[in-house]
Write a protein that holds these residues in place. Structure first.
Motif, PDB file in Angstrom:
ATOM      1  N   HIS A 115       9.534 -32.268 -19.554  1.00  0.00           N
ATOM      2  CA  HIS A 115       9.484 -31.664 -20.956  1.00  0.00           C
ATOM      3  C   HIS A 115       9.406 -30.256 -20.909  1.00  0.00           C
ATOM      4  CE1 HIS A 115       8.557 -31.664 -25.072  1.00  0.00           C
ATOM      5  NE2 HIS A 115       8.723 -33.152 -25.108  1.00  0.00           N
ATOM      6  N   ARG A 116      10.213 -29.627 -22.038  1.00  0.00           N
ATOM      7  CA  ARG A 116      10.155 -28.439 -22.024  1.00  0.00           C
ATOM      8  C   ARG A 116       9.182 -27.699 -22.984  1.00  0.00           C
ATOM      9  NH1 ARG A 116      15.106 -24.667 -22.840  1.00  0.00           N
ATOM     10  NH2 ARG A 116      14.466 -22.887 -22.883  1.00  0.00           N
ATOM     11  N   VAL A 117       8.708 -26.472 -22.834  1.00  0.00           N
ATOM     12  CA  VAL A 117       7.965 -25.721 -23.800  1.00  0.00           C
ATOM     13  C   VAL A 117       8.721 -24.481 -24.129  1.00  0.00           C
ATOM     14  CG1 VAL A 117       5.605 -26.987 -23.098  1.00  0.00           C
ATOM     15  CG2 VAL A 117       6.536 -24.901 -22.068  1.00  0.00           C
ATOM     16  N   GLY A 118       7.872 -23.725 -25.202  1.00  0.00           N
ATOM     17  CA  GLY A 118       8.699 -22.327 -25.594  1.00  0.00           C
ATOM     18  C   GLY A 118       9.779 -22.973 -26.809  1.00  0.00           C
ATOM     19  N   LYS A 119      10.365 -21.750 -26.867  1.00  0.00           N
ATOM     20  CA  LYS A 119      11.529 -21.506 -27.791  1.00  0.00           C
ATOM     21  C   LYS A 119      12.906 -22.331 -27.659  1.00  0.00           C
ATOM     22  CE  LYS A 119      14.330 -18.547 -30.872  1.00  0.00           C
ATOM     23  NZ  LYS A 119      14.609 -17.514 -31.302  1.00  0.00           N
ATOM     24  N   LEU A 120      13.138 -23.394 -28.322  1.00  0.00           N
ATOM     25  CA  LEU A 120      14.447 -23.929 -27.882  1.00  0.00           C
ATOM     26  C   LEU A 120      15.375 -23.820 -29.030  1.00  0.00           C
ATOM     27  CD1 LEU A 120      12.281 -25.843 -26.097  1.00  0.00           C
ATOM     28  CD2 LEU A 120      13.962 -27.538 -26.308  1.00  0.00           C
ATOM     29  N   ALA A 164      14.858 -30.667 -24.878  1.00  0.00           N
ATOM     30  CA  ALA A 164      13.626 -30.631 -25.050  1.00  0.00           C
ATOM     31  C   ALA A 164      12.778 -31.611 -24.137  1.00  0.00           C
ATOM     32  CB  ALA A 164      13.037 -31.215 -26.593  1.00  0.00           C
ATOM     33  N   VAL A 165      13.380 -32.837 -23.707  1.00  0.00           N
ATOM     34  CA  VAL A 165      12.688 -33.870 -22.838  1.00  0.00           C
ATOM     35  C   VAL A 165      13.937 -34.480 -22.314  1.00  0.00           C
ATOM     36  CG1 VAL A 165      12.500 -35.342 -24.663  1.00  0.00           C
ATOM     37  CG2 VAL A 165      10.842 -35.392 -22.849  1.00  0.00           C
ATOM     38  N   LEU A 166      13.571 -34.726 -20.631  1.00  0.00           N
ATOM     39  CA  LEU A 166      14.416 -35.864 -20.144  1.00  0.00           C
ATOM     40  C   LEU A 166      13.494 -36.937 -19.462  1.00  0.00           C
ATOM     41  CD1 LEU A 166      16.380 -33.272 -17.735  1.00  0.00           C
ATOM     42  CD2 LEU A 166      17.409 -34.729 -19.555  1.00  0.00           C
ATOM     43  N   VAL A 167      13.924 -38.111 -19.738  1.00  0.00           N
ATOM     44  CA  VAL A 167      13.313 -39.232 -19.109  1.00  0.00           C
ATOM     45  C   VAL A 167      14.305 -40.018 -18.171  1.00  0.00           C
ATOM     46  CG1 VAL A 167      12.235 -41.442 -19.611  1.00  0.00           C
ATOM     47  CG2 VAL A 167      11.699 -39.508 -21.026  1.00  0.00           C
ATOM     48  N   LEU A 217       6.645 -33.020 -15.286  1.00  0.00           N
ATOM     49  CA  LEU A 217       6.709 -31.525 -15.297  1.00  0.00           C
ATOM     50  C   LEU A 217       6.840 -30.928 -16.757  1.00  0.00           C
ATOM     51  CD1 LEU A 217       6.839 -28.787 -13.427  1.00  0.00           C
ATOM     52  CD2 LEU A 217       9.311 -29.124 -13.668  1.00  0.00           C
ATOM     53  N   ILE A 218       5.968 -30.082 -16.926  1.00  0.00           N
ATOM     54  CA  ILE A 218       6.103 -29.362 -18.240  1.00  0.00           C
ATOM     55  C   ILE A 218       6.442 -28.021 -17.766  1.00  0.00           C
ATOM     56  CG2 ILE A 218       4.696 -28.389 -20.129  1.00  0.00           C
ATOM     57  CD1 ILE A 218       4.604 -31.460 -20.124  1.00  0.00           C
ATOM     58  N   THR A 219       7.524 -27.675 -18.415  1.00  0.00           N
ATOM     59  CA  THR A 219       8.019 -26.263 -17.934  1.00  0.00           C
ATOM     60  C   THR A 219       8.661 -25.572 -19.099  1.00  0.00           C
ATOM     61  OG1 THR A 219       9.733 -24.985 -16.487  1.00  0.00           O
ATOM     62  CG2 THR A 219      10.373 -27.545 -17.406  1.00  0.00           C
ATOM     63  N   ALA A 220       8.887 -24.101 -19.214  1.00  0.00           N
ATOM     64  CA  ALA A 220       9.485 -23.178 -19.934  1.00  0.00           C
ATOM     65  C   ALA A 220      11.034 -22.940 -19.420  1.00  0.00           C
ATOM     66  CB  ALA A 220       9.007 -21.883 -20.306  1.00  0.00           C
ATOM     67  N   GLU A 221      11.301 -23.582 -18.388  1.00  0.00           N
ATOM     68  CA  GLU A 221      12.675 -23.470 -17.911  1.00  0.00           C
ATOM     69  C   GLU A 221      13.587 -24.421 -18.618  1.00  0.00           C
ATOM     70  OE1 GLU A 221      13.850 -20.848 -15.868  1.00  0.00           O
ATOM     71  OE2 GLU A 221      11.521 -20.301 -16.418  1.00  0.00           O
ATOM     72  N   PRO A 222      14.956 -24.298 -18.728  1.00  0.00           N
ATOM     73  CA  PRO A 222      15.935 -25.251 -19.172  1.00  0.00           C
ATOM     74  C   PRO A 222      15.869 -26.560 -17.973  1.00  0.00           C
ATOM     75  CG  PRO A 222      16.717 -23.094 -19.207  1.00  0.00           C
ATOM     76  CD  PRO A 222      15.576 -22.742 -18.654  1.00  0.00           C
ATOM     77  N   LEU A 223      16.233 -27.435 -18.753  1.00  0.00           N
ATOM     78  CA  LEU A 223      16.135 -28.620 -18.252  1.00  0.00           C
ATOM     79  C   LEU A 223      17.466 -29.472 -17.596  1.00  0.00           C
ATOM     80  CD1 LEU A 223      13.609 -30.681 -20.601  1.00  0.00           C
ATOM     81  CD2 LEU A 223      13.063 -29.459 -18.369  1.00  0.00           C
TER      82      LEU A 223
END
Length: 136
Positions: free
Chosen positions: A80-85, A91-94, A5-11
């Motif tokens: 993976h997150r997109v947008g402002k962090l 930013a990413v979870l594996v 998933l690519i998302t703007a939501e918090p991971l």
């Protein structure tokens, strides 16, 4: 739950851990890439990520398949997150499950290295001094 998933939501790692966990696997490795307050000796104010999601999601799935062909691992999930962090945000979870920890650690590291090398995801550093720079 979408494993890639690519998302703007918090991971959040818990749904990914629940997805990959099976009775056959004795190890679940969770890697979280977190926005830090510096890069290359320069203070960072915040980060901005962009991705070509329609292409990035299949690349994440491809990297999981590559890891499965190299190590004896079970389910894999990558978000993976997109947008402002802001500093400290994920930013990413594996997340990788495997019968044994060695394979899970190696597969997770491999996937993260390959994301940085080939996934159509870009990071923009917003430096504390006001400068902005796109990073690979």
């Amino acid at each position: 739950m979408q494993p890639f998933l690519i998302t703007a939501e918090p991971l959040e790692p818990a749904p990914l851990v629940a997805y990959v966990t099976t009775p056959e696997d004795g190890a679940v490795v969770t890697f979280a890439g977190v926005a830090r307050n510096h890069f290359g000796g320069r203070p960072t104010a915040w980060l901005y990520y962009e991705a070509y999601a329609e292409m990035a999601v299949p690349v994440l799935a491809q990297l999981a398949d590559e890891a499965k062909s190299r190590w004896k691992v079970g389910h894999i999930a990558v978000h993976h997150r997109v947008g402002k962090l802001t500093i400290g945000e994920t930013a990413v979870l594996v997340v990788v499950a495997a019968p044994h920890r060695h394979e899970a650690f190696e597969a997770a590291e491999y996937i993260m290295d390959r994301i940085k090398a080939i996934a159509p995801i870009w990071k923009q550093e917003h430096w504390a001094d006001g400068d902005v720079e796109w990073r690979e």
